[in-house]
Scaffold this active site. Structure first.
Site, PDB file in Angstrom:
ATOM      1  N   GLY A  67      -5.887  -6.850   1.292  1.00 21.46           N
ATOM      2  CA  GLY A  67      -6.311  -5.840   2.258  1.00 21.46           C
ATOM      3  C   GLY A  67      -5.464  -4.594   2.104  1.00 21.46           C
ATOM      4  N   GLU A  68      -5.292  -3.875   3.205  1.00 19.41           N
ATOM      5  CA  GLU A  68      -4.428  -2.680   3.237  1.00 19.41           C
ATOM      6  C   GLU A  68      -4.962  -1.526   2.383  1.00 19.41           C
ATOM      7  OE1 GLU A  68      -0.435  -3.584   2.001  1.00 19.41           O
ATOM      8  OE2 GLU A  68      -0.244  -5.314   3.355  1.00 19.41           O
ATOM      9  N   ALA A  69      -6.208  -1.596   1.889  1.00 22.74           N
ATOM     10  CA  ALA A  69      -6.724  -0.603   0.925  1.00 22.74           C
ATOM     11  C   ALA A  69      -5.998  -0.691  -0.407  1.00 22.74           C
ATOM     12  CB  ALA A  69      -6.641   0.817   1.481  1.00 22.74           C
ATOM     13  N   ILE A  76       0.818  -1.207   0.000  1.00 28.04           N
ATOM     14  CA  ILE A  76       0.000   0.000   0.000  1.00 28.04           C
ATOM     15  C   ILE A  76       0.857   1.264   0.000  1.00 28.04           C
ATOM     16  CG2 ILE A  76      -0.241   0.075   2.509  1.00 28.04           C
ATOM     17  CD1 ILE A  76      -2.777   1.161  -0.233  1.00 28.04           C
TER      18      ILE A  76
END
Length: 353
Positions: free
Chosen positions: A314-316, A114
């Site tokens: 995940g993690e945006a 990210i």
């Protein structure tokens, strides 16, 4: 900016579940007049009507929530909410909870995916650790959070949203958090643990079967409270999921459009939708995760993902990839010439003879 709601936006916290419920029901609407202006300009641009597909809709969405016919993405905020989960002790993840804090350190040192995606997208990145990464209780044995801790996590997420952001992108980090995410889906949308449990960070078949069974145990334990979405969030969720819910609610109150990320992020806002079906009008879904259940979850919420790249990090990360798409939508809308400006002939009107 969107029209004012009757609810007074809290500066510090939600003192009670009643206050939080009131906030969830007090949702500003976008300014449709700006949308009309965007449509009028779009009709004059040097292209066939609708030829830019979803880019046109994205420019309209951003403009209506930002309150302008020339939307911008000068200040994009990605915030990762990190938390740990007591249910990990049941064996629902092949990774130890220590990895959560280790990944937070990785974020802070710029070494995660990210970090690269945020830099590429020109977005600001921050990390918020919930409860100092102390784990929730095991949701299969008792409520994951006390009411006080749940409200604190929601309030922390609410306060994490900069009021001057042009776009907000919540993300998450928490070993084991696909289990509470799946539990929220089963509780609020129906089905069993098998219907919603996925492999998360790499469960084998035995681990996947165990995970589904743990979710079923949790649903049975808390079945008397499943009619109350906020109680479901408190009992079956997690600190970072509660914070994500609070952040998406804050963005709505501040008139900030939101890009949602993957399975955990989308599941976290389910309680909002169950309280107010229009709660996601200011959001778009960045991508469809490879995590089992996300496609069905997105369909249930009528969210059409912008990307489908098989991500499950995940993690945006999905939002980080999708931000440049939004930039492209804005660049075309704001920068293209009209037919008159470019001296380009328009399509002839159909003959009435």
């Amino acid at each position: 900016m969107p029209t004012d709601a009757s609810f007074s936006v809290p500066d510090i916290s939600f003192p009670s579940m009643k206050d939080l419920r009131t906030a969830c029901l007090s949702l500003p609407e976008p300014d449709r007049a700006w949308g009309d202006r965007i449509r009028q300009r779009d009709a004059l641009l040097t292209k066939p009507p609708g030829s830019l597909g979803r880019l046109e809709e994205l420019a309209l969405w951003l403009g209506e929530w930002q309150g302008t016919d020339s939307p911008v993405l000068d200040k994009v905020q990605i915030t990762i909410f990190a938390g740990n989960h007591g249910v990990v002790q049941r064996g629902v993840s092949p990774w130890p909870s220590d990895v959560t804090s280790q990944m937070v350190a990785n974020f802070e040192h710029g070494g995660a995916a990210i970090n690269q995606l945020a830099r590429n997208a020109g977005a600001d990145l921050s990390v918020v650790c919930l409860q100092n990464l102390q784990a929730t209780e095991d949701l299969s044995q008792t409520a994951a959070m006390t009411e006080e801790d749940f409200l604190s996590a929601v309030s922390t997420g609410y306060r994490a949203v900069p009021k001057d952001a042009d776009l907000f992108c919540p993300g998450e980090m928490g070993i084991g958090n696909t289990t509470p995410a799946a539990a929220l889906c089963a509780a609020l949308l129906g089905g069993t643990g098998k219907d919603w449990a996925g492999r998360g960070t790499g469960l084998d078949d035995k681990g996947l079967k165990l995970k589904a069974a743990v979710i079923d145990e949790a649903i049975m334990l808390h079945k008397a409270t499943l009619s109350d979405p906020l109680e479901v969030a408190r009992r079956l969720g997690g600190y970072e999921l509660a914070a994500i819910m609070g952040s998406v609610l804050a963005a709505r109150h501040h008139g900030i459009p939101v890009l949602l990320d993957g399975f955990v992020c989308t599941a976290a806002i389910l309680p909002l939708v169950k309280i107010a079906p229009e709660a996601l009008d200011h959001t778009r879904l960045s991508h469809c995760s490879a995590e089992a259940g996300h496609r069905n979850l997105a369909a249930s919420l009528m969210l059409e993902p912008l990307l489908d790249f098989g991500l499950r990090l995940g993690e945006a990360s999905g939002s980080g990839l999708a931000i440049p798409l939004l930039c492209g939508a804005i660049a075309c809308h704001n920068g293209m010439a009209t037919f008159a400006e470019a001296s380009v002939s328009q399509k002839s009107a159909p003959s009435t003879e």
